[in-house]
Design an enzyme around this catalytic site. Structure first.
Site, mmCIF file in Angstrom:
data_model
loop_
_atom_site.group_PDB
_atom_site.id
_atom_site.type_symbol
_atom_site.label_atom_id
_atom_site.label_comp_id
_atom_site.label_asym_id
_atom_site.label_seq_id
_atom_site.Cartn_x
_atom_site.Cartn_y
_atom_site.Cartn_z
ATOM 1 N N TYR A 88 -10.140 -8.736 -4.749
ATOM 2 C CA TYR A 88 -9.194 -7.653 -4.994
ATOM 3 C C TYR A 88 -8.533 -7.772 -6.360
ATOM 4 O O TYR A 88 -8.123 -6.787 -6.950
ATOM 5 C CB TYR A 88 -8.126 -7.717 -3.904
ATOM 6 N N HIS A 130 -3.879 -9.898 3.674
ATOM 7 C CA HIS A 130 -5.331 -10.000 3.783
ATOM 8 C C HIS A 130 -5.710 -11.050 4.826
ATOM 9 O O HIS A 130 -5.125 -12.127 4.860
ATOM 10 C CB HIS A 130 -5.952 -10.393 2.439
ATOM 11 N N ARG A 183 -0.477 -2.276 -6.273
ATOM 12 C CA ARG A 183 -0.824 -3.401 -5.389
ATOM 13 C C ARG A 183 -1.821 -4.334 -6.072
ATOM 14 O O ARG A 183 -1.691 -5.554 -6.000
ATOM 15 C CB ARG A 183 -1.385 -2.853 -4.081
ATOM 16 N N ARG A 224 0.861 -1.183 0.000
ATOM 17 C CA ARG A 224 0.000 0.000 0.000
ATOM 18 C C ARG A 224 0.899 1.236 0.000
ATOM 19 O O ARG A 224 2.088 1.161 0.316
ATOM 20 C CB ARG A 224 -0.903 0.013 1.231
ATOM 21 N N LYS A 231 -7.971 -0.647 15.089
ATOM 22 C CA LYS A 231 -6.783 -1.289 15.642
ATOM 23 C C LYS A 231 -5.528 -0.622 15.079
ATOM 24 O O LYS A 231 -5.570 0.157 14.143
ATOM 25 C CB LYS A 231 -6.774 -2.778 15.301
ATOM 26 N N HIS A 282 -2.426 2.846 -5.795
ATOM 27 C CA HIS A 282 -2.919 1.544 -5.333
ATOM 28 C C HIS A 282 -3.002 0.528 -6.472
ATOM 29 O O HIS A 282 -3.088 -0.677 -6.227
ATOM 30 C CB HIS A 282 -4.287 1.719 -4.691
#
Length: 382
Positions: A351, A342, A319, A209, A247, A316
């Site tokens: 994705y 992932h 990726r 990323r 998180k 992006h």
């Protein structure tokens, strides 16, 4: 509308907002407590209990603070309380915020408001009943798919996609050509162009990323004892991976799978990086600072536009291309999932954007593997 005083806690750590308990909620509901200023008391206690609920979910302090502040900002905009908020209030606020701000920032604020109202409306917490008791009304959910920002572009606008292999080759050739032109001209731009080329190649070759590649340090580039031919660039220790909502960053090691990328990164570390001021950062700007995400994005757009590539290609896309190309080249799905960071394999498959030819070939191979040898020789039914 009610005229309100600022309810921000004077001491964010010791304030009653952060130490409210469920017992206080039951006292409010019972009606046995006479409140001098019921609007402020109910809102302050509700916010405090919401903070504790988020803490019980082990969300980070930064996320909790952002959520809390978003509610205060919306309260200040409306000059009213949650049980009086309307969808029109949210729409007016969002329209104002979108002037000079990115859509994703406004979407995040909208999400905070929606989650706070969802908490108030949850029957388990009885806040709707508290509001009915004191104010004769209750909050409603004002955030919906009709008045909040969608994740991606709307309508017929093209969505994000990976590079095609031809586009990727053109992009990296363009990077190398800029380095060569600057080198021949003997300008300072040669150093910057070499850094840019290495950054872009690194993001693609390890499927990173934008934040992950920008925050790499020199110590994050490490040897892989099982693949000594890659030299120092045998793996990357990614310490700023995307974590679960609320998180902290999730760490992972990404193995090197492309020999050319290891050579390119090793060359950058040995030849280009020493030309910049010493420090921990792998990518350094002309001002001797770590390359920022916004600066990285600007550089990418400059290169993309120079090649006249479509606007739906963003950083992006590197990726997405990495995941797509590994799957097309036959790498195991579980391995690609681990490399990408992932949590679920379904995310990896969604994705990816494998080509139609690859899908057709894969389908034919699957059918052939499970079919009798003479199936494809059988005559078509008449």
């Amino acid at each position: 509308m009610h005229r309100m005083q600022d309810l921000r806690p004077r001491d964010p750590v010791g304030s009653a907002v952060l130490t409210a308990t469920a017992r206080e909620t039951r006292k409010l509901l019972s009606g046995g407590v006479v409140l001098l200023r019921p609007e402020e008391a109910v809102l302050e206690t509700a916010l405090g209990c919401w903070v504790m609920q988020m803490e019980s979910r082990n969300l980070t302090a930064g996320y909790i603070e952002d959520s809390y502040r978003a509610v205060l900002r919306f309260r200040d905009h409306t000059n009213d309380y949650p049980w009086n908020w309307s969808a029109g209030d949210l729409e007016a606020w969002s329209s104002e915020l979108l002037t000079g701000r990115q859509a994703r920032t406004v979407r995040t604020l909208q999400n905070h408001i929606g989650r706070f109202l969802g908490y108030l409306l949850d029957p388990a917490y009885e806040w709707a009943a508290v509001c009915e008791h004191y104010f004769g009304t209750h909050p409603v959910q004002i955030c919906s798919e009709w008045n909040t920002i969608r994740q991606h572009g709307e309508g017929d606008q093209p969505g994000p996609r990976p590079f095609t292999r031809a586009e990727l080759v053109d992009f990296f050739d363009y990077c190398d050509a800029r380095v060569e032109r600057a080198r021949r001209a003997r300008t300072k731009g040669a150093l910057t162009a070499a850094r840019d080329a290495a950054m872009f190649k690194t993001q693609y070759a390890w499927g990173l990323r934008r934040r992950e590649v920008c925050r790499l340090d020199l110590v994050d580039v490490a040897e892989n004892p099982r693949r000594p031919e890659f030299g120092r660039a045998g793996l990357l220790d990614v310490r700023w991976g995307k974590g679960s909502r609320g998180k902290g960053p999730k760490r992972r090691a990404v193995l090197t799978v492309m020999a050319w990328s290891a050579a390119a990164l090793n060359q950058y570390i040995e030849v280009v990086r020493p030309c910049y001021q010493p420090g921990p950062a792998l990518w350094v700007s002309e001002r001797q600072l770590r390359v920022s995400e916004s600066s990285y994005n600007d550089r990418f757009c400059e290169y993309r536009d120079g090649l006249k590539l479509p606007g739906e290609l963003t950083p992006h896309a590197f990726r997405r291309s990495y995941i797509t190309h590994l799957l097309e080249d036959g790498w195991d799905l579980r391995f690609v999932q681990t490399q990408s960071g992932h949590a679920h394999a379904t995310t990896t498959t969604i994705y990816s954007h494998v080509s139609d030819d690859f899908m057709t070939t894969t389908l034919n191979d699957a059918l052939m593997d499970g079919a009798p040898d003479d199936l494809w020789k059988a005559e078509a039914p008449r």
